[in-house]
Design a protein around this motif. Structure first.
Motif, PDB file in Angstrom:
ATOM      1  N   PRO A 144       7.189   7.256  27.189  1.00  0.00           N
ATOM      2  CA  PRO A 144       8.503   7.551  26.605  1.00  0.00           C
ATOM      3  C   PRO A 144       8.609   9.008  26.139  1.00  0.00           C
ATOM      4  O   PRO A 144       7.619   9.615  25.717  1.00  0.00           O
ATOM      5  N   GLU A 309      10.726   2.976  21.502  1.00  0.00           N
ATOM      6  CA  GLU A 309      10.446   2.954  22.943  1.00  0.00           C
ATOM      7  C   GLU A 309       8.971   2.666  23.209  1.00  0.00           C
ATOM      8  O   GLU A 309       8.628   2.017  24.189  1.00  0.00           O
ATOM      9  N   ALA A 314      10.579   1.794  27.198  1.00  0.00           N
ATOM     10  CA  ALA A 314      11.695   2.736  27.228  1.00  0.00           C
ATOM     11  C   ALA A 314      13.000   2.028  27.581  1.00  0.00           C
ATOM     12  O   ALA A 314      13.105   1.393  28.619  1.00  0.00           O
TER      13      ALA A 314
END
Lengths: 338, 338
Positions: A144, A309, A314
């Motif tokens: 992420p 995330e 994500a």
């Protein structure tokens, strides 16, 4: 001879696994046993062999932070806040200073990945359309990434930034309401949100008051630094402005220095306003009127999104749409404006 | 499906080992083969699996840097210079901001060790006799350590620092030679070399001129920051000084601000001198006379010593004697002194 975990386990009459769990503060061992092991480890002056441990610890709990530079207090403040937030959340923060060079930013991304970071916070480089192909490595490895204070064009990862437009709009309105109409605006010649949005806010406020800011009142420097702003001040003075708005405090300090040398009184002759509210804005010989970027808020929300995330995977916005979290800044009226 | 190094090797008609050496830029593969492999890797859009690689790469080529804080431009400059030096030497720099807390410094040392740093640069915490038991972990694991700008008492690892004493001696002599005799000295109440040596240089210069600085001319703040210096300025003024010497530029800026508010002219009524020559000393509305700490030199020599110890094994000075490399600072006369 060096004391090993085996020695601690033997003396405590527990298994090596139990001793290890106690010492590394993992679950699966009761409080009584834990205390016993820790006391014995202390008695024997046991020091964990971290080098060996890291080879088996898969979860490094690190996150990477990229900043374009560190000398400007704006960026060192971000690093300071992020380091404290990371510490609170139990992450180790790995820092990369790109100096606005793609090659350097790429090197740090590789280094972050070798150290198995769980996520990366990107404060973008300060230059037009830099090469950002290296960010693809993070996407490929599903690491992420969240942008902070600014984003690169065409990226779809979330970004937390200051609402530059409303900040400059409020500042311009304030000056106009003080009866100042001939206002010059000092910007950086860079194709970025932080330059375009500030200009947009300025123009919007002027338009609403029915004043068209002449093209000649818009000034640009190539680099957003002290010297560039100092050097351009004489040209700005030729426009006979009642006020000068500058897109950061550092450049505002430079303008103030040159005005002082020219014998121009602030704010009696000319009002001057900055942006950011970095430490020196308040501490300056004459405290600067400015727009406070809520950096603590911006950093906290960036970190929260990244953590989300990391934990949840994500979450992308619908096809190609970037999630921008815009944080409202605050007007800080001090002594450099009427 | 994801392209692996095997796919690249097959397409290039070389072994996996050769493909790996080519891609990782290692020796043992000729230029022609290397180019062929790299072209095919590019064609197939091969992305190295960094996470996997790090598990087998033992030599992480990282070094750790501990600083007490990052907001003060003095420390952000050190971080900036060290990051560039590390990059030049092919090290990744891991940063730890201790906020002058032993607990935090310990946490970073553990984190550095988990990441198998080859050495650590320590810019000490800003407090009296802090707990530094955690440094023992580095010694146990034979990880070289070098102190930068200041050392902890009782440590025997090398230290590179500014010659604070000669710097303050030169500044005091300069002011005395300008005919200023009633000089106040603003220090920090901290039992550290950087406070004691500066005071020593000041006293030595006064003594040589046959002037005994009265105890009442020595002022102390608890924390070396802007607010503390600002707050104590009125008390200093009561001594009717012709000059004020301050142990850093940040505090000098604070004194100047308060003198300005009190209508005291600098340098006509009182001369003011700082120390460090941080960026804002030159950029201030009235550029500050100060002592320039040769930070680039201090950082370079620190890094060189650390690199030497990493390559050659830690070289200790004879029993208990610490090697101190003392770098001479430079007087910078600007506009705040007569």
């Amino acid at each position: 001879m060096k004391v090993t975990i085996k020695d601690v386990a033997r003396e405590a009459e527990v298994s090596v696994a139990t001793a290890s769990m106690a010492i590394n503060n993992k679950r699966g061992v009761n409080a009584e046993t834990r205390n016993k092991v820790l006391k014995i480890a202390q008695k024997l002056a046991y020091v964990p062999n971290y080098s060996a441990r890291s080879l088996v610890t898969k979860d490094s709990r690190s996150i990477g932070l990229l900043v374009p530079e560190i000398i400007n207090p704006y960026y060192s403040s971000i690093v300071d806040i992020m380091a404290k937030l990371a510490e609170q959340k139990g992450y180790t923060l790995l820092l990369g200073i790109s100096n606005s060079k793609s090659r350097t930013e790429k090197m740090y991304i590789e280094s972050f990945m070798e150290r198995r970071v769980l996520g990366v916070i990107v404060v973008p480089m300060l230059r037009d359309h830099p090469d950002i192909g290296h960010l693809e490595m993070l996407r490929t490895e599903k690491i992420p990434m969240v942008f902070c204070t600014e984003t690169y064009d065409g990226c779809t990862e979330p970004c937390v930034m200051c609402d530059f437009s409303s900040g400059e709009y409020e500042m311009t309105r304030y000056l106009l309401n003080q009866g100042l109409k001939n206002i010059c605006f000092l910007n950086v010649r860079m194709d970025a949100n932080f330059t375009k949005l500030r200009l947009h806010g300025f123009m919007k406020a002027m338009d609403e008051m029915g004043i068209t800011a002449p093209e000649e009142n818009l000034f640009y420097v190539e680099e957003p630094n002290f010297q560039a702003a100092y050097d351009i001040t004489d040209s700005i003075l030729e426009r006979g402005p009642e006020a000068i708005i500058c897109i950061n405090d550092m450049m505002t300090l430079a303008i103030m220095k040159r005005l002082d040398e020219r014998g121009v009184r602030i704010p009696e002759d000319i009002s001057v306003a900055g942006f950011d509210d970095m430490m020196f804005a308040e501490l300056a010989q004459k405290p600067i009127t400015t727009v406070r970027q809520p950096l603590a808020d911006i950093c906290r929300q960036t970190m929260d999104i990244l953590e989300g995330e990391i934990k949840g995977g994500a979450r992308r916005a619908p096809a190609g749409k970037q999630r921008i979290v815009s944080i409202r800044p605050e007007l800080v009226i001090r002594n450099t404006t009427k």
